[in-house]
Design a protein around this motif. Structure first.
Motif, PDB file in Angstrom:
ATOM      1  N   ALA A 140     -17.926  58.113 -65.539  1.00 24.46           N
ATOM      2  CA  ALA A 140     -17.229  58.020 -66.793  1.00 24.46           C
ATOM      3  C   ALA A 140     -18.093  57.078 -67.847  1.00 24.46           C
ATOM      4  O   ALA A 140     -17.750  57.308 -69.075  1.00 24.46           O
ATOM      5  N   HIS A 141     -18.941  56.094 -67.240  1.00 21.74           N
ATOM      6  CA  HIS A 141     -19.648  55.666 -68.183  1.00 21.74           C
ATOM      7  C   HIS A 141     -20.548  56.556 -69.125  1.00 21.74           C
ATOM      8  O   HIS A 141     -20.769  56.380 -70.281  1.00 21.74           O
ATOM      9  N   GLU A 171     -15.823  48.734 -69.353  1.00 22.04           N
ATOM     10  CA  GLU A 171     -15.355  48.628 -67.782  1.00 22.04           C
ATOM     11  C   GLU A 171     -13.994  49.137 -67.502  1.00 22.04           C
ATOM     12  O   GLU A 171     -13.878  49.793 -66.502  1.00 22.04           O
ATOM     13  N   PHE A 172     -13.111  48.443 -68.289  1.00 17.67           N
ATOM     14  CA  PHE A 172     -11.791  49.062 -68.017  1.00 17.67           C
ATOM     15  C   PHE A 172     -11.507  50.506 -68.533  1.00 17.67           C
ATOM     16  O   PHE A 172     -11.019  51.103 -67.510  1.00 17.67           O
ATOM     17  N   ARG A 173     -12.262  50.990 -69.413  1.00 16.82           N
ATOM     18  CA  ARG A 173     -12.294  52.388 -69.468  1.00 16.82           C
ATOM     19  C   ARG A 173     -12.850  53.204 -68.736  1.00 16.82           C
ATOM     20  O   ARG A 173     -12.339  54.490 -68.265  1.00 16.82           O
ATOM     21  N   ALA A 174     -13.829  52.710 -67.957  1.00 18.70           N
ATOM     22  CA  ALA A 174     -14.661  53.392 -66.984  1.00 18.70           C
ATOM     23  C   ALA A 174     -13.963  53.465 -65.601  1.00 18.70           C
ATOM     24  O   ALA A 174     -13.871  54.563 -64.880  1.00 18.70           O
ATOM     25  N   ASP A 175     -12.952  52.383 -65.231  1.00 19.49           N
ATOM     26  CA  ASP A 175     -12.223  52.405 -64.378  1.00 19.49           C
ATOM     27  C   ASP A 175     -11.040  53.545 -64.480  1.00 19.49           C
ATOM     28  O   ASP A 175     -10.744  54.127 -63.541  1.00 19.49           O
ATOM     29  N   ALA A 176     -10.656  53.544 -65.589  1.00 21.38           N
ATOM     30  CA  ALA A 176      -9.513  54.378 -65.927  1.00 21.38           C
ATOM     31  C   ALA A 176     -10.001  55.950 -65.987  1.00 21.38           C
ATOM     32  O   ALA A 176      -9.478  57.130 -65.370  1.00 21.38           O
ATOM     33  N   GLY A 177     -11.275  56.060 -66.397  1.00 23.20           N
ATOM     34  CA  GLY A 177     -11.975  57.533 -66.360  1.00 23.20           C
ATOM     35  C   GLY A 177     -12.143  57.952 -64.912  1.00 23.20           C
ATOM     36  O   GLY A 177     -12.068  58.971 -64.682  1.00 23.20           O
TER      37      GLY A 177
END
Length: 293
Positions: A147-148, A222-228
């Protein structure tokens, strides 16, 4: 490439707006009268601010391999390595990016992704991560790193660092000129000791303030990558379990300069302002409230 062009165009616009604001407020005339070529200083600041960040991004893959001793899996030599490569390939396909290089390095539980381009990135996991987590949890971590890459986080973080570097370089020298020429009444053609000392102090102070901005964005990504990861796997549960597991063990340290690339981290108190990762509890709570479509 489109992301880079658009972001650079935005940053150029920011620099132009800064120049206009300085002129409107009269600061531009004041610093020009003190002997500063504002246009030349802006160009100098942009070059200095972005050069180091962009070079670091371009050499990030070979430097990461060298500094961690990561071994790229060209021909899987075990069932674990075969599963690792296949899992990354599946996640990359779902994310719509090119197959990254997959690597393993010796160390405590951690993982990272890096690279200047999303279709030729590097995803690496530590032996400690593979040994201490279930395959579902490892898959969630891999989804986080993919996701990153898909979000272009390495590129965006580099460009944001370049922007704040530009402002640090520019403002430190403007203040230095002001102190030297106005407050200290140095009318000589050469810049005095007041300029050098002021620039040195301002770069430290402004640099600390700028690092807070960069750290905030790093936590946000990091929040976005977790959600991804949750979206790639179709459920937030594996990522929640992975984060809970990582929160209960000491994170594997990465070489200096790579801490923001790791899967875990975070500080409390005042240190939280400079932390590149949110606390695990906040990340798990964000996943619990995540609504997948």
């Amino acid at each position: 490439m489109k992301r880079i062009v658009l972001f650079l165009a935005t940053n150029l616009a920011v620099v132009l707006v800064l120049s206009l604001v300085l002129n409107v407020l009269g600061v531009g005339r004041a610093v020009t009268g003190a002997g500063i070529d504002v246009g030349a200083l802006l160009v100098f600041s942009v070059v200095v601010g972005f050069t180091g960040s962009i070079i670091s991004l371009l050499v990030s893959k070979p430097m990461a391999k060298w500094s961690t001793g990561a071994r790229v899996i060209d021909n899987p030599s075990s069932s674990t390595e075969l599963w690792l490569v296949n899992t990354v390939r599946q996640l990359a396909d779902r994310a719509g990016i090119g197959m990254p290089e997959v690597a393993v390095y010796d160390g405590e539980p951690n993982a990272f992704a890096t690279g200047a381009f999303k279709n030729s990135a590097l995803v690496a996991v530590s032996t400690g991560l593979l040994e201490s987590m279930s395959r579902d949890e490892v898959e969630a971590v891999l989804g986080h790193e993919i996701a990153h890459v898909a979000n272009g986080d390495m590129i965006t973080l580099t460009l944001i660092q370049g922007v704040v570097n530009t402002f640090v370089v520019f403002m430190a020298r403007v203040v230095g000129f002001f102190v030297d020429k106005v407050l200290l009444r140095n009318n000589g053609e050469r810049l005095g000791i007041g300029y050098m000392v002021t620039v040195f102090v301002c770069e430290i102070v402004f640099g600390l303030l700028a690092s807070i901005i960069v750290a905030w964005f790093s936590r946000h990504r990091e929040f976005r990558a977790d959600a991804g990861s949750a979206k790639l796997l179709g459920s937030p549960v594996p990522m929640q379990h992975a984060l809970a597991r990582l929160g209960g063990i000491p994170p594997g340290e990465l070489p200096q300069g790579m801490n923001s690339l790791g899967i875990s981290g975070g500080n409390t108190g005042w240190g939280a302002l400079f932390a590149t990762h949110p606390p695990m509890e906040q990340r798990i709570a964000a996943l619990q409230s995540l609504q997948l479509r």
